[in-house]
Design a protein around this motif. Structure first.
Motif, PDB file in Angstrom:
ATOM      1  N   ARG A  71     -31.671  60.249 -55.422  1.00 34.24           N
ATOM      2  CA  ARG A  71     -32.572  59.632 -54.464  1.00 34.24           C
ATOM      3  C   ARG A  71     -32.025  58.291 -53.999  1.00 34.24           C
ATOM      4  O   ARG A  71     -31.586  57.468 -54.810  1.00 34.24           O
ATOM      5  N   GLU A  72     -32.045  58.072 -52.679  1.00 36.00           N
ATOM      6  CA  GLU A  72     -31.724  56.794 -52.074  1.00 36.00           C
ATOM      7  C   GLU A  72     -33.027  56.086 -51.749  1.00 36.00           C
ATOM      8  O   GLU A  72     -33.886  56.648 -51.065  1.00 36.00           O
ATOM      9  N   SER A  73     -33.196  54.874 -52.250  1.00 41.24           N
ATOM     10  CA  SER A  73     -34.413  54.117 -51.995  1.00 41.24           C
ATOM     11  C   SER A  73     -34.030  52.674 -51.691  1.00 41.24           C
ATOM     12  O   SER A  73     -33.923  51.839 -52.584  1.00 41.24           O
ATOM     13  N   GLY A  74     -33.792  52.399 -50.419  1.00 41.57           N
ATOM     14  CA  GLY A  74     -33.345  51.065 -50.045  1.00 41.57           C
ATOM     15  C   GLY A  74     -31.973  50.770 -50.627  1.00 41.57           C
ATOM     16  O   GLY A  74     -31.005  51.489 -50.400  1.00 41.57           O
ATOM     17  N   LYS A  75     -31.887  49.741 -51.442  1.00 37.27           N
ATOM     18  CA  LYS A  75     -30.622  49.365 -52.066  1.00 37.27           C
ATOM     19  C   LYS A  75     -30.384  50.103 -53.385  1.00 37.27           C
ATOM     20  O   LYS A  75     -29.344  49.912 -54.017  1.00 37.27           O
ATOM     21  N   PHE A  76     -31.327  50.923 -53.808  1.00 33.44           N
ATOM     22  CA  PHE A  76     -31.213  51.638 -55.075  1.00 33.44           C
ATOM     23  C   PHE A  76     -30.749  53.074 -54.853  1.00 33.44           C
ATOM     24  O   PHE A  76     -31.157  53.735 -53.895  1.00 33.44           O
ATOM     25  N   HIS A  77     -29.921  53.554 -55.771  1.00 28.60           N
ATOM     26  CA  HIS A  77     -29.524  54.965 -55.795  1.00 28.60           C
ATOM     27  C   HIS A  77     -29.749  55.484 -57.212  1.00 28.60           C
ATOM     28  O   HIS A  77     -29.156  54.987 -58.169  1.00 28.60           O
ATOM     29  N   PHE A  89     -25.969  44.963 -53.798  1.00 30.54           N
ATOM     30  CA  PHE A  89     -26.418  43.621 -53.423  1.00 30.54           C
ATOM     31  C   PHE A  89     -25.473  42.976 -52.414  1.00 30.54           C
ATOM     32  O   PHE A  89     -25.553  41.779 -52.150  1.00 30.54           O
ATOM     33  N   GLY A  90     -24.588  43.761 -51.824  1.00 29.33           N
ATOM     34  CA  GLY A  90     -23.687  43.252 -50.805  1.00 29.33           C
ATOM     35  C   GLY A  90     -23.190  44.394 -49.954  1.00 29.33           C
ATOM     36  O   GLY A  90     -23.634  45.537 -50.077  1.00 29.33           O
ATOM     37  N   GLU A  91     -22.269  44.114 -49.059  1.00 27.48           N
ATOM     38  CA  GLU A  91     -21.735  45.159 -48.201  1.00 27.48           C
ATOM     39  C   GLU A  91     -20.940  46.179 -49.000  1.00 27.48           C
ATOM     40  O   GLU A  91     -20.875  47.348 -48.649  1.00 27.48           O
ATOM     41  N   LYS A  92     -20.313  45.754 -50.099  1.00 23.01           N
ATOM     42  CA  LYS A  92     -19.459  46.650 -50.873  1.00 23.01           C
ATOM     43  C   LYS A  92     -19.864  46.721 -52.340  1.00 23.01           C
ATOM     44  O   LYS A  92     -20.118  47.788 -52.876  1.00 23.01           O
ATOM     45  N   GLY A  98     -19.485  48.126 -59.473  1.00 20.82           N
ATOM     46  CA  GLY A  98     -18.779  49.180 -58.771  1.00 20.82           C
ATOM     47  C   GLY A  98     -18.295  48.698 -57.420  1.00 20.82           C
ATOM     48  O   GLY A  98     -18.879  47.786 -56.814  1.00 20.82           O
ATOM     49  N   TYR A  99     -17.210  49.316 -56.956  1.00 15.36           N
ATOM     50  CA  TYR A  99     -16.655  48.931 -55.655  1.00 15.36           C
ATOM     51  C   TYR A  99     -16.100  50.176 -54.961  1.00 15.36           C
ATOM     52  O   TYR A  99     -15.266  50.888 -55.539  1.00 15.36           O
ATOM     53  N   PRO A 100     -16.541  50.463 -53.734  1.00 15.28           N
ATOM     54  CA  PRO A 100     -16.009  51.619 -52.992  1.00 15.28           C
ATOM     55  C   PRO A 100     -14.694  51.247 -52.307  1.00 15.28           C
ATOM     56  O   PRO A 100     -14.693  50.610 -51.262  1.00 15.28           O
ATOM     57  N   PHE A 101     -13.580  51.663 -52.880  1.00 16.81           N
ATOM     58  CA  PHE A 101     -12.279  51.338 -52.302  1.00 16.81           C
ATOM     59  C   PHE A 101     -12.022  52.112 -51.018  1.00 16.81           C
ATOM     60  O   PHE A 101     -11.353  51.610 -50.108  1.00 16.81           O
ATOM     61  N   ILE A 102     -12.532  53.337 -50.943  1.00  9.86           N
ATOM     62  CA  ILE A 102     -12.344  54.153 -49.744  1.00  9.86           C
ATOM     63  C   ILE A 102     -13.694  54.751 -49.353  1.00  9.86           C
ATOM     64  O   ILE A 102     -14.386  55.336 -50.178  1.00  9.86           O
ATOM     65  N   GLU A 103     -14.053  54.586 -48.093  1.00 10.74           N
ATOM     66  CA  GLU A 103     -15.279  55.178 -47.566  1.00 10.74           C
ATOM     67  C   GLU A 103     -14.982  55.781 -46.200  1.00 10.74           C
ATOM     68  O   GLU A 103     -14.937  55.069 -45.194  1.00 10.74           O
ATOM     69  N   ASP A 107     -15.577  59.448 -43.549  1.00  9.05           N
ATOM     70  CA  ASP A 107     -16.553  60.505 -43.290  1.00  9.05           C
ATOM     71  C   ASP A 107     -16.322  61.710 -44.196  1.00  9.05           C
ATOM     72  O   ASP A 107     -17.273  62.367 -44.633  1.00  9.05           O
ATOM     73  N   ASP A 108     -15.046  62.002 -44.479  1.00  8.69           N
ATOM     74  CA  ASP A 108     -14.724  63.208 -45.236  1.00  8.69           C
ATOM     75  C   ASP A 108     -14.512  62.968 -46.724  1.00  8.69           C
ATOM     76  O   ASP A 108     -14.624  63.910 -47.514  1.00  8.69           O
ATOM     77  N   TYR A 109     -14.169  61.755 -47.120  1.00  9.41           N
ATOM     78  CA  TYR A 109     -13.906  61.508 -48.535  1.00  9.41           C
ATOM     79  C   TYR A 109     -14.202  60.049 -48.892  1.00  9.41           C
ATOM     80  O   TYR A 109     -14.221  59.163 -48.031  1.00  9.41           O
ATOM     81  N   SER A 110     -14.431  59.845 -50.193  1.00  7.36           N
ATOM     82  CA  SER A 110     -14.722  58.494 -50.691  1.00  7.36           C
ATOM     83  C   SER A 110     -14.176  58.360 -52.112  1.00  7.36           C
ATOM     84  O   SER A 110     -14.020  59.348 -52.837  1.00  7.36           O
ATOM     85  N   TRP A 111     -13.910  57.125 -52.497  1.00  5.08           N
ATOM     86  CA  TRP A 111     -13.393  56.842 -53.837  1.00  5.08           C
ATOM     87  C   TRP A 111     -13.993  55.528 -54.321  1.00  5.08           C
ATOM     88  O   TRP A 111     -13.831  54.488 -53.680  1.00  5.08           O
ATOM     89  N   LYS A 112     -14.695  55.579 -55.444  1.00  4.62           N
ATOM     90  CA  LYS A 112     -15.320  54.403 -56.033  1.00  4.62           C
ATOM     91  C   LYS A 112     -14.746  54.141 -57.417  1.00  4.62           C
ATOM     92  O   LYS A 112     -14.419  55.078 -58.154  1.00  4.62           O
ATOM     93  N   LEU A 113     -14.661  52.865 -57.770  1.00  2.31           N
ATOM     94  CA  LEU A 113     -14.263  52.459 -59.111  1.00  2.31           C
ATOM     95  C   LEU A 113     -15.373  51.621 -59.725  1.00  2.31           C
ATOM     96  O   LEU A 113     -15.971  50.772 -59.051  1.00  2.31           O
ATOM     97  N   GLU A 114     -15.660  51.882 -61.008  1.00  2.00           N
ATOM     98  CA  GLU A 114     -16.706  51.151 -61.726  1.00  2.00           C
ATOM     99  C   GLU A 114     -16.163  50.686 -63.073  1.00  2.00           C
ATOM    100  O   GLU A 114     -15.268  51.325 -63.647  1.00  2.00           O
ATOM    101  N   GLY A 115     -16.702  49.598 -63.586  1.00  2.00           N
ATOM    102  CA  GLY A 115     -16.258  49.109 -64.887  1.00  2.00           C
ATOM    103  C   GLY A 115     -17.192  48.058 -65.443  1.00  2.00           C
ATOM    104  O   GLY A 115     -17.955  47.426 -64.710  1.00  2.00           O
ATOM    105  N   GLY A 116     -17.126  47.867 -66.776  1.00  3.73           N
ATOM    106  CA  GLY A 116     -17.970  46.879 -67.424  1.00  3.73           C
ATOM    107  C   GLY A 116     -18.095  47.173 -68.911  1.00  3.73           C
ATOM    108  O   GLY A 116     -17.385  48.022 -69.463  1.00  3.73           O
TER     109      GLY A 116
END
Length: 335
Positions: A154-160, A191-194, A222-227, A229-238
């Motif tokens: 579910r997408e709810s504003g800034k929350f997923h 909380f930001g564009e990326k 998390g940060y979406p390095f590639i966004e 229309d056809d593909y995306s790649w995100k990296l997360e860490g902590g």
């Protein structure tokens, strides 16, 4: 008209646990979760289909599953009779346009627009899928394998929000050699564009794997390095904490770790897509998990799904393998 948001999934779950008969109490939590979700989505339109899948995955529990579904139907909210002309979701809200009865038509004012926001547990704003895998072979080798999984997003504003659940069972010549199930919740906040904050909590129970029970929690960025229309790649860490029970009856052993995750999604064409999620936990414990899936649409909401999972646990006990792999071919139903 959408269900009242005050009918929450938490309340239903609590009610089931408090009023469960011995039969319904025998249904595993992962299957119970999927059936509860189905009963609240679209006024239970998919409940029979999910029930049939659950019975196919656990035929020995058919009586218990049917008893639970009967209990769920009694707790489902009644559908209001108010006629509705149109219903449209806009930015997380549902716009409902009401029509008047013929007797009111002459004196009725212009159609009234009523704006409501679906509650978190109403499931009105959720998208979901249910997956079923079945294997049955006879002859020199007799094997039975069942798999059942479900996911809600579910997408709810800034929350997923993402809620997942699964159950796997395998028997060779009548001897059970695999049984595991799990459920998890992932929450992302942008909380930001990326950059976004990501949190995760999951429970796994594995009777034949590198551990018996494990609770995984993590909090990171998390940060979406590639966004594209056809593909995306995100990296997360902590940072993360793993609570692991090696044997039945043991206490949980806590382990503080760091984690890094790669999330790749590729829409190959209108009918197929490929995704891979790889997570690496390092520190007091070293755990690597990789899940790849190819989804091919058959027609409408029905798709075939081919998936392959790898789990490596460096600290597995000496009498167990460090690496587990699972390959699946099954049917997927989107709702």
């Amino acid at each position: 008209m959408p269900r009242s948001s005050h009918i929450t999934l938490a309340a239903i779950t609590a009610g089931l646990l408090l009023t469960a008969t011995p039969a319904t109490a025998q249904v595993s939590p992962d299957i119970m979760n999927l059936l509860i979700i189905a009963s609240q989505k679209d006024n239970g339109a998919h409940l029979d289909m999910v029930m049939d899948m659950a019975i196919a995955a656990k035929p020995d529990a058919e009586q218990d599953i049917r008893a639970l579904v009967a209990n769920l139907r009694q707790k489902m909210p009644a559908v209001e009779e108010t006629p509705v002309v149109a219903e449209q979701a806009v930015e997380g809200k549902t716009i409902v346009v009401k029509e008047h009865t013929p007797e009111q038509a002459d004196s009725a004012p212009a159609p009234e627009a009523v704006t409501t926001t679906p509650g978190f547990f109403s499931l009105a704003g959720w998208d979901g899928e249910v997956e079923l895998n079945i294997l049955h072979s006879t002859g020199n080798t007799r094997q039975q394998s069942f798999g059942l999984g479900g996911k809600l997003e579910r997408e709810s504003g800034k929350f997923h929000h993402t809620i997942s659940s699964y159950f796997n069972l395998n028997k060779n010549s009548g001897v059970k050699d695999k049984q595991n199930w799990g459920t998890s919740y992932k929450l992302d906040y942008s909380f930001g564009e990326k950059i976004y904050v990501t949190s995760f909590a999951g429970y796994e129970n594995d009777q034949f794997g590198a551990f018996r029970e494990r609770i995984t929690t993590s909090l990171g960025l998390g940060y979406p390095f590639i966004e594209k229309d056809d593909y995306s790649w995100k990296l997360e860490g902590g940072p993360s904490i793993l609570f692991t029970k090696e044997e039945n009856g043991d206490s949980y052993d806590s382990s503080f770790n760091g984690f890094a995750s790669s999330i790749f999604k590729w829409t190959i064409n209108e009918r197929s897509n490929l995704n891979n999620t790889t997570s690496f936990y390092f520190g007091n414990k070293t755990v690597i998990e990789s899940k790849s899936a190819l989804k091919v649409k058959i027609n409408g909401a029905l798709s075939s799904k081919f998936s392959y999972e790898i789990r490596y646990d460096q600290d597995a006990p000496v009498d167990r393998e460090k690496t587990d792999t699972v390959a699946r071919v099954g049917l997927l139903y989107d709702f």
